[in-house]
Design a protein around this motif. Structure first.
Motif, short mmCIF file in Angstrom:
data_model
loop_
_atom_site.label_atom_id
_atom_site.label_comp_id
_atom_site.label_asym_id
_atom_site.label_seq_id
_atom_site.Cartn_x
_atom_site.Cartn_y
_atom_site.Cartn_z
N GLY A 298 0.81 -1.21 0.00
CA GLY A 298 0.00 0.00 0.00
C GLY A 298 0.84 1.26 0.00
O GLY A 298 0.31 2.37 0.04
N ALA A 299 2.15 1.12 -0.04
CA ALA A 299 3.03 2.28 -0.08
C ALA A 299 2.91 2.96 -1.44
O ALA A 299 2.34 2.42 -2.38
CB ALA A 299 4.48 1.85 0.16
N GLU A 300 3.44 4.17 -1.53
CA GLU A 300 3.41 4.87 -2.80
C GLU A 300 4.11 4.03 -3.86
O GLU A 300 5.20 3.50 -3.63
CB GLU A 300 4.12 6.21 -2.65
N ARG A 301 3.46 3.94 -5.00
CA ARG A 301 4.03 3.09 -6.04
C ARG A 301 5.28 3.69 -6.64
O ARG A 301 5.36 4.89 -6.87
CB ARG A 301 3.01 2.88 -7.14
N ARG A 302 6.23 2.82 -6.91
CA ARG A 302 7.44 3.24 -7.60
C ARG A 302 7.41 2.67 -9.01
O ARG A 302 6.79 1.64 -9.25
CB ARG A 302 8.68 2.68 -6.88
N LEU A 303 8.08 3.35 -9.91
CA LEU A 303 8.22 2.78 -11.24
C LEU A 303 9.14 1.58 -11.16
O LEU A 303 10.08 1.54 -10.36
CB LEU A 303 8.81 3.82 -12.19
N GLY A 304 8.87 0.58 -11.99
CA GLY A 304 9.76 -0.54 -12.10
C GLY A 304 11.00 -0.16 -12.90
O GLY A 304 11.06 0.92 -13.51
N THR A 305 11.97 -1.05 -12.93
CA THR A 305 13.24 -0.76 -13.60
C THR A 305 13.04 -0.42 -15.07
O THR A 305 13.64 0.53 -15.58
CB THR A 305 14.18 -1.97 -13.47
N THR B 165 23.11 -9.22 -5.65
CA THR B 165 22.27 -9.96 -4.71
C THR B 165 22.34 -11.46 -4.89
O THR B 165 21.54 -12.20 -4.34
CB THR B 165 20.80 -9.51 -4.83
N GLY B 166 23.26 -11.93 -5.73
CA GLY B 166 23.49 -13.36 -5.78
C GLY B 166 23.11 -14.05 -7.06
O GLY B 166 23.11 -15.27 -7.13
N GLY B 167 22.72 -13.31 -8.09
CA GLY B 167 22.57 -13.91 -9.39
C GLY B 167 21.19 -14.43 -9.68
O GLY B 167 20.20 -13.83 -9.34
N ALA B 168 21.14 -15.63 -10.27
CA ALA B 168 19.93 -16.12 -10.91
C ALA B 168 18.74 -16.25 -9.97
O ALA B 168 17.60 -16.12 -10.38
CB ALA B 168 20.20 -17.47 -11.57
N ASP B 169 19.00 -16.56 -8.70
CA ASP B 169 17.88 -16.81 -7.81
C ASP B 169 17.32 -15.54 -7.22
O ASP B 169 16.32 -15.56 -6.50
CB ASP B 169 18.32 -17.74 -6.66
N SER B 170 17.97 -14.42 -7.50
CA SER B 170 17.50 -13.17 -6.92
C SER B 170 16.34 -12.62 -7.72
O SER B 170 16.12 -12.96 -8.88
CB SER B 170 18.63 -12.15 -6.89
N GLU B 171 15.56 -11.73 -7.10
CA GLU B 171 14.46 -11.08 -7.80
C GLU B 171 15.01 -10.16 -8.86
O GLU B 171 15.86 -9.31 -8.59
CB GLU B 171 13.63 -10.26 -6.82
N PRO B 172 14.56 -10.26 -10.12
CA PRO B 172 15.16 -9.48 -11.18
C PRO B 172 14.72 -8.03 -11.24
O PRO B 172 15.39 -7.22 -11.83
CB PRO B 172 14.71 -10.21 -12.45
N ASP B 173 13.60 -7.67 -10.67
CA ASP B 173 13.11 -6.29 -10.78
C ASP B 173 12.95 -5.72 -9.40
O ASP B 173 12.18 -6.22 -8.59
CB ASP B 173 11.76 -6.29 -11.51
N LYS B 174 13.69 -4.66 -9.12
CA LYS B 174 13.62 -4.08 -7.79
C LYS B 174 12.25 -3.48 -7.51
O LYS B 174 11.85 -3.31 -6.37
CB LYS B 174 14.67 -2.99 -7.63
N GLY B 175 11.53 -3.15 -8.57
CA GLY B 175 10.28 -2.45 -8.38
C GLY B 175 9.06 -3.33 -8.31
O GLY B 175 8.03 -2.91 -7.83
N GLY B 176 9.09 -4.56 -8.79
CA GLY B 176 7.86 -5.32 -8.83
C GLY B 176 8.09 -6.79 -8.62
O GLY B 176 9.21 -7.28 -8.60
N GLU B 177 6.98 -7.51 -8.49
CA GLU B 177 7.06 -8.94 -8.31
C GLU B 177 7.21 -9.61 -9.65
O GLU B 177 6.96 -9.03 -10.69
CB GLU B 177 5.81 -9.45 -7.62
N ARG B 178 7.62 -10.84 -9.65
CA ARG B 178 7.80 -11.61 -10.88
C ARG B 178 7.10 -12.94 -10.76
O ARG B 178 6.95 -13.48 -9.68
CB ARG B 178 9.30 -11.90 -11.12
N GLU B 179 6.71 -13.45 -11.95
CA GLU B 179 6.21 -14.81 -11.93
C GLU B 179 7.39 -15.74 -11.80
O GLU B 179 8.44 -15.47 -12.28
CB GLU B 179 5.47 -15.14 -13.24
#
Ligand code: FES
Ligand code: FES
Length: 185
Positions: free
Chosen positions: A85-92, A171-185
Motif C-alpha cells: 500500500g506504499a506509494e508506487r514506484r516505477l519498475g526498472t 544480490t546473488g545472481g539467478a535466484d534473486s528477484e530481477p526487478d527491484k520495483g515489482g514482483e515476478r512470476e
C-alpha cells in the motif's frame, strides 16, 4: 457470462461479458485499467500486450471467457510496492524508458514495457547475460511504434537490462528477484 480471474494479484470478476468481448475491453472498460492500449485490435501492433499466466499475449486477441481462473498481469502491475500500500514506484523498465527518452506519444509504451520486462525476466532474471541489441530487437519485433523512436526504445531496454544485471550480481545472481520495483512470476 461471468468471468473470474486474477489481475495484478487481485481477484476480479467481470459480469455479463458477451462472447466476443476481449480481455483488452474488460481491462479497460470494466476494470478501470487503461494502461493496455487499444490501437489495432487485430494482434498486429502489440500495444495491448499483457502477461497471461506468465506469457506475453495481445489482450485484444484473447477472449474474456478464455481468462476464467487465469492470472493476468498488466503494465500497471509492473510498478512496485502494491502489496504494502506504499506509494508506487516505477519498475526498472519503466524508469529506463523515462530516462532514455523512449516515450513520444506513449501509445506503444505499455506494450513495449511488458515485452521488455518479459525479455529481461527470461535472460537476466534467469541467470543469463543481458540481451544484446539483436535479441532486444527480436523480442520487440511485434511491438510497433508509430512515432518510430526505436533507437531510444532499444537504449531503454539495454539500460534496464544492465541495471537488472547489476542488481542480480549484487544480490546473488539467478535466484534473486530481477526487478527491484515489482514482483515476478
Ligand atoms: S491492439 Fe492488440 S495488437 Fe494492436
Ligand atoms: S511513442 Fe508514439 S507510438 Fe510509440
Amino acid at each position: 457470462m461471468r468471468v473470474t480471474f486474477t489481475v495484478n494479484g487481485d481477484p476480479v470478476t467481470a459480469e455479463d461479458t458477451w462472447p466476443g468481448e476481449s480481455l483488452l475491453y474488460v481491462l479497460r472498460e470494466r476494470l478501470g485499467l487503461p494502461g493496455s492500449k487499444n490501437a489495432c485490435e487485430q494482434g498486429e501492433c502489440g500495444s495491448c500486450t499483457v502477461y497471461l499466466d506468465g506469457v506475453t499475449a495481445c489482450s485484444c486477441m484473447v477472449a474474456a471467457g478464455q481468462c476464467q481462473g487465469r492470472e493476468v498481469r498488466t503494465v500497471e502491475g509492473l510498478t512496485g510496492d502494491q502489496e504494502t500500500g506504499a506509494e508506487r514506484r516505477l519498475g526498472t523498465v519503466q524508469e529506463a524508458f523515462a530516462e532514455a527518452g523512449a516515450v513520444q506519444c506513449g501509445f506503444c509504451t505499455p506494450g513495449l514495457l511488458v515485452q521488455a520486462d518479459d525479455l529481461i525476466s527470461r535472460t537476466v532474471g534467469a541467470g543469463q547475460a543481458a540481451p544484446d541489441d539483436p535479441e532486444i530487437r527480436e523480442a520487440l519485433a511485434g511491438n510497433l511504434c508509430r512515432c518510430t523512436g526505436y533507437e531510444k526504445i532499444i537504449d531503454a531496454v539495454r539500460l534496464a537490462a544492465q541495471r537488472e544485471q547489476v542488481l542480480a550480481n549484487a544480490t546473488g545472481g539467478a535466484d534473486s528477484e530481477p526487478d527491484k520495483g515489482g514482483e515476478r512470476e
